[in-house]
Design a protein around this motif. Structure first.
Motif, mmCIF file in Angstrom:
data_model
loop_
_atom_site.group_PDB
_atom_site.id
_atom_site.type_symbol
_atom_site.label_atom_id
_atom_site.label_comp_id
_atom_site.label_asym_id
_atom_site.label_seq_id
_atom_site.Cartn_x
_atom_site.Cartn_y
_atom_site.Cartn_z
ATOM 1 N N SER A 9 1.003 -1.221 -0.668
ATOM 2 C CA SER A 9 -0.087 -0.177 0.195
ATOM 3 C C SER A 9 0.904 1.257 0.091
ATOM 4 C CB SER A 9 -0.995 0.033 1.007
ATOM 5 O OG SER A 9 -0.342 0.344 2.119
ATOM 6 N N THR A 10 2.134 1.295 0.780
ATOM 7 C CA THR A 10 3.249 2.089 0.658
ATOM 8 C C THR A 10 3.680 2.570 -1.356
ATOM 9 O OG1 THR A 10 4.676 1.410 1.493
ATOM 10 C CG2 THR A 10 3.480 2.157 3.445
ATOM 11 N N VAL A 11 4.408 1.186 -1.484
ATOM 12 C CA VAL A 11 4.751 1.795 -2.573
ATOM 13 C C VAL A 11 3.378 1.480 -3.874
ATOM 14 C CG1 VAL A 11 6.503 1.198 -1.590
ATOM 15 C CG2 VAL A 11 5.592 -0.078 -3.335
ATOM 16 N N ARG A 12 2.192 1.829 -4.303
ATOM 17 C CA ARG A 12 1.501 1.515 -5.074
ATOM 18 C C ARG A 12 1.627 2.856 -5.898
ATOM 19 N NH1 ARG A 12 -1.662 -2.708 -6.150
ATOM 20 N NH2 ARG A 12 -2.011 -3.687 -4.937
ATOM 21 N N PHE A 39 -0.603 -2.455 -18.199
ATOM 22 C CA PHE A 39 0.375 -2.288 -17.275
ATOM 23 C C PHE A 39 0.590 -2.516 -16.329
ATOM 24 C CE2 PHE A 39 2.778 0.768 -14.933
ATOM 25 C CZ PHE A 39 3.826 1.215 -15.310
ATOM 26 N N LYS A 40 -0.888 -2.585 -15.174
ATOM 27 C CA LYS A 40 -0.920 -3.501 -13.504
ATOM 28 C C LYS A 40 -0.737 -3.931 -14.138
ATOM 29 C CE LYS A 40 -2.587 -0.790 -10.973
ATOM 30 N NZ LYS A 40 -2.143 -0.266 -9.419
ATOM 31 N N ASN A 41 -1.783 -5.322 -14.455
ATOM 32 C CA ASN A 41 -1.194 -6.960 -15.458
ATOM 33 C C ASN A 41 -0.047 -6.924 -14.788
ATOM 34 O OD1 ASN A 41 -2.304 -9.253 -15.408
ATOM 35 N ND2 ASN A 41 -1.808 -9.140 -17.461
ATOM 36 N N GLU A 42 1.348 -6.521 -15.686
ATOM 37 C CA GLU A 42 2.196 -6.437 -15.547
ATOM 38 C C GLU A 42 2.602 -6.314 -13.750
ATOM 39 O OE1 GLU A 42 4.365 -8.516 -17.473
ATOM 40 O OE2 GLU A 42 2.695 -9.045 -18.073
ATOM 41 N N CYS A 43 2.645 -5.298 -13.385
ATOM 42 C CA CYS A 43 2.903 -4.219 -13.137
ATOM 43 C C CYS A 43 2.075 -3.659 -11.496
ATOM 44 C CB CYS A 43 4.253 -2.866 -12.972
ATOM 45 S SG CYS A 43 4.898 -3.374 -14.043
ATOM 46 N N PRO A 44 1.782 -4.752 -11.192
ATOM 47 C CA PRO A 44 0.171 -4.132 -9.799
ATOM 48 C C PRO A 44 0.275 -2.931 -8.890
ATOM 49 C CG PRO A 44 0.502 -5.970 -9.629
ATOM 50 C CD PRO A 44 1.998 -6.084 -10.684
ATOM 51 N N THR A 45 1.721 -2.867 -8.327
ATOM 52 C CA THR A 45 2.229 -1.632 -7.487
ATOM 53 C C THR A 45 2.273 -0.461 -9.124
ATOM 54 O OG1 THR A 45 4.475 -1.407 -8.019
ATOM 55 C CG2 THR A 45 3.599 -2.970 -6.026
ATOM 56 N N LEU A 47 4.192 1.072 -10.796
ATOM 57 C CA LEU A 47 5.501 1.185 -10.559
ATOM 58 C C LEU A 47 6.585 0.135 -11.424
ATOM 59 C CD1 LEU A 47 6.186 2.531 -6.735
ATOM 60 C CD2 LEU A 47 5.924 4.160 -8.909
ATOM 61 N N VAL A 48 7.537 0.419 -11.899
ATOM 62 C CA VAL A 48 8.794 -0.630 -12.451
ATOM 63 C C VAL A 48 9.874 -0.060 -12.372
ATOM 64 C CG1 VAL A 48 9.654 -2.383 -14.119
ATOM 65 C CG2 VAL A 48 6.707 -0.901 -14.707
ATOM 66 N N ASP A 49 10.532 -1.595 -11.221
ATOM 67 C CA ASP A 49 11.762 -0.883 -10.821
ATOM 68 C C ASP A 49 12.911 -1.428 -11.774
ATOM 69 O OD1 ASP A 49 11.616 -4.087 -10.633
ATOM 70 O OD2 ASP A 49 12.353 -3.257 -8.408
ATOM 71 N N GLU A 50 14.419 -1.399 -11.749
ATOM 72 C CA GLU A 50 14.741 -1.604 -12.695
ATOM 73 C C GLU A 50 15.207 -3.412 -12.485
ATOM 74 O OE1 GLU A 50 19.266 -1.262 -15.075
ATOM 75 O OE2 GLU A 50 18.473 0.450 -13.602
ATOM 76 N N ASP A 51 14.150 -4.241 -12.418
ATOM 77 C CA ASP A 51 15.533 -5.587 -12.478
ATOM 78 C C ASP A 51 13.552 -6.462 -12.883
ATOM 79 O OD1 ASP A 51 17.399 -5.712 -11.578
ATOM 80 O OD2 ASP A 51 16.802 -6.347 -9.388
ATOM 81 N N THR A 52 12.202 -5.435 -12.944
ATOM 82 C CA THR A 52 11.199 -5.647 -13.075
ATOM 83 C C THR A 52 11.075 -5.453 -14.609
ATOM 84 O OG1 THR A 52 10.116 -5.905 -11.073
ATOM 85 C CG2 THR A 52 8.768 -5.752 -13.418
ATOM 86 N N PHE A 53 11.705 -4.458 -15.118
ATOM 87 C CA PHE A 53 11.624 -3.953 -16.256
ATOM 88 C C PHE A 53 12.500 -5.227 -17.163
ATOM 89 C CE2 PHE A 53 13.536 -1.599 -20.023
ATOM 90 C CZ PHE A 53 12.859 -0.384 -20.460
ATOM 91 N N LYS A 54 14.266 -5.201 -16.601
ATOM 92 C CA LYS A 54 15.312 -6.009 -17.016
ATOM 93 C C LYS A 54 14.066 -7.441 -17.335
ATOM 94 C CE LYS A 54 19.294 -4.173 -16.096
ATOM 95 N NZ LYS A 54 20.439 -4.523 -14.602
ATOM 96 N N LEU A 55 13.257 -7.951 -16.492
ATOM 97 C CA LEU A 55 13.423 -9.823 -17.284
ATOM 98 C C LEU A 55 12.124 -9.345 -18.167
ATOM 99 C CD1 LEU A 55 12.111 -10.501 -13.301
ATOM 100 C CD2 LEU A 55 13.185 -11.870 -14.888
#
Length: 179
Positions: A9-12, A39-45, A47-55
């Motif tokens: 909830s704090t990082v959404r 976007f929300k399907n891939e990244c529910p929060t 936000l996309v951090d770099e590691d998720t983006f790379k994956l």
């Protein structure tokens, strides 16, 4: 657990209003809604951090190693440099790449190549990008690429782009040569 719920909830991240995003991009409301669902399907929060983006990005290049290029691409999308791609960052970049003017697309590309964001593309920056592209394409390309191919590419790039031969390419040199 309640700890992980609190953490989530704090990082959404809540995106800007649709009207504001529509004004910032060349997408319709329906397109923005569809992009947001994906976007929300891939990244529910949100936000996309770099590691998720790379994956996510690496899935498109299974024959090579896309992690370094994905790093550069991530930084180009992360407009405010905060270490995360918000939905707004994503759709603004996507809008430029898909529907921007030639000038807008070239400025975006320059930003990608200008790794340290000092307003210049150096041979080192260009070589890092070229090597990452060759790595991403994999070793099984046809025709087989020679080991010095990235460096040759950089030399040709600078012969064309570095108009005043000062060893760096400015945004003006880049735009002028590309157009």
């Amino acid at each position: 657990s309640s700890d992980s719920e609190l953490e989530l909830s704090t990082v959404r991240h809540q995106p800007e209003g649709l009207d504001q995003l529509q004004a910032l991009t060349k997408f319709t409301k329906k397109e923005l809604q569809s992009l947001y669902r994906g976007f929300k399907n891939e990244c529910p929060t949100g936000l996309v951090d770099e590691d998720t983006f790379k994956l996510i990005y690496s899935q498109f290049f299974p024959q090579g190693d896309a992690t370094t290029y994905a790093h550069f691409l991530f930084n180009a999308f992360d407009a405010d440099g905060n270490g995360a791609i918000h939905f707004e960052d994503f759709v603004v970049g996507l809008s430029i790449l898909l529907r921007g003017t030639v000038h807008e697309k070239l400025k975006w590309a320059f930003n990608l190549y200008d790794i340290n964001k000092d307003g210049y593309i150096t041979k080192e920056e260009m070589l890092a990008i070229m090597k990452s592209i060759y790595d991403m394409m994999g070793r099984h390309t046809y025709p087989i690429l020679r080991e010095d191919a990235p460096l040759e590419h950089v030399e040709r790039f600078f012969q064309k782009m570095d108009r005043n031969q000062d060893g760096v390419v400015t945004i003006d040199e880049f735009l002028e040569t590309c157009q």
